[in-house]
Design an enzyme around this catalytic site. Structure first.
Site, PDB file in Angstrom:
ATOM      1  N   CYS A 149      41.484  43.607  37.320  1.00  0.00           N
ATOM      2  CA  CYS A 149      41.823  43.289  38.709  1.00  0.00           C
ATOM      3  C   CYS A 149      42.271  44.571  39.385  1.00  0.00           C
ATOM      4  CB  CYS A 149      42.930  42.240  38.749  1.00  0.00           C
ATOM      5  SG  CYS A 149      43.584  41.883  40.392  1.00  0.00           S
ATOM      6  N   CYS A 197      36.719  45.255  44.424  1.00  0.00           N
ATOM      7  CA  CYS A 197      37.401  44.034  43.960  1.00  0.00           C
ATOM      8  C   CYS A 197      36.521  43.432  42.879  1.00  0.00           C
ATOM      9  CB  CYS A 197      37.602  43.052  45.110  1.00  0.00           C
ATOM     10  SG  CYS A 197      38.217  41.421  44.602  1.00  0.00           S
TER      11      CYS A 197
END
Length: 267
Positions: free
Chosen positions: A70, A177
């Site tokens: 992440c 992302c």
């Protein structure tokens, strides 16, 4: 060999699939936080708290390495997670692939969440790795949430809006992302001008998976075509601290479907 990955949600699937492709025999532990997502709007302290909870739940399964799959958690929580778990458990963060994208020359675009776009972290990466290269930071509001919800209409709308903010002359797009990697084909189609040379899409999952294996001295030693006959590792899924099965919605992505046939974890 056991590799653990954490993320707020489905963003861990690309890196987990990349590990599986390199080492189908590796046991995987996927620890996410459906009760606490999205992490992006949270304060840095809250993000760190949630990421650390996921990391602790994964670490209880005694993996050989932990991937923070992440970008947001890597920005805010990586030092804290490393301080608690290393050196006993190697922790690998996720960094947007700005350096390899810039190495090919510009102009480039960086697609990221609104919280990351324009952040000191992203500005520092651009300064360090893309100095002298024309860079456009493209915020993608709603895209990560749409991917997590497997909402095709919302995904298409968010991708189209971000593509409209992306200059037509970009040579490369960095996916900042990990959720975005699950819809890379849609993004590639949206940013590719008709009749122009192919726009390169730079993702992080493959590099992160390879780095995790390097950190534990493992080799991605499978020969081409050997994955189909290689032993499969087990799959452990943890949802906000609770052991569970892979959510059915994850099977809507190729990466989730790839992981689904893995043997259930042994007790």
């Amino acid at each position: 060999m056991k590799i653990a990955l954490i993320d707020s949600g489905f963003g861990l699937l690309p890196a987990a699939a990349a590990v599986h492709r390199l080492r189908p025999d590796a046991d995987l532990v996927l620890s996410s936080d459906p009760d606490g997502l999205p992490w992006g709007p949270r304060t840095s302290e809250d993000i760190t708290e949630h990421a650390l909870a996921c990391a602790r739940a994964a670490a209880a399964h005694r993996p050989d390495a932990l991937i923070i799959a992440c970008n947001t958690a890597s920005v805010h929580a990586l030092p804290t997670v490393r301080a608690e778990l290393e050196p006993g458990l190697p922790v690998i963060g996720t960094v947007p692939a700005i350096k390899p994208a810039a190495a090919g020359g510009g102009p480039i675009a960086i697609w990221a969440t609104p919280a990351t776009t324009g952040s000191p972290y992203q500005r520092a990466l651009i300064r360090d790795f893309a100095d002298g290269v024309e860079v456009t930071a493209v915020p993608c509001p709603g895209l990560a949430d749409a991917v997590q919800q497997v909402d095709d209409a919302a995904i298409d709308a968010a991708v189209a809006a971000a593509a409209a903010r992306t200059p037509d002359d970009v040579r490369a797009v960095v996916l900042g992302c990990t959720h975005y990697e699950l819809v890379a084909d849609r993004i590639r189609a949206a940013v590719q001008p008709a009749g122009a040379p192919p726009v390169a899409l730079h993702q992080s999952a493959g590099a992160v998976a390879a780095q995790a294996l390097r950190r534990i001295g493992a080799e991605a030693a499978l020969l081409p075509g050997a994955a189909a006959t290689a032993p499969r590792g087990t799959l452990t899924v943890i949802l906000s601290g609770r052991e569970a099965t892979l959510p059915e919605a994850a099977l809507g992505y190729a990466e989730g479907a790839l992981l689904a046939p893995a043997t259930p974890a042994r007790g």
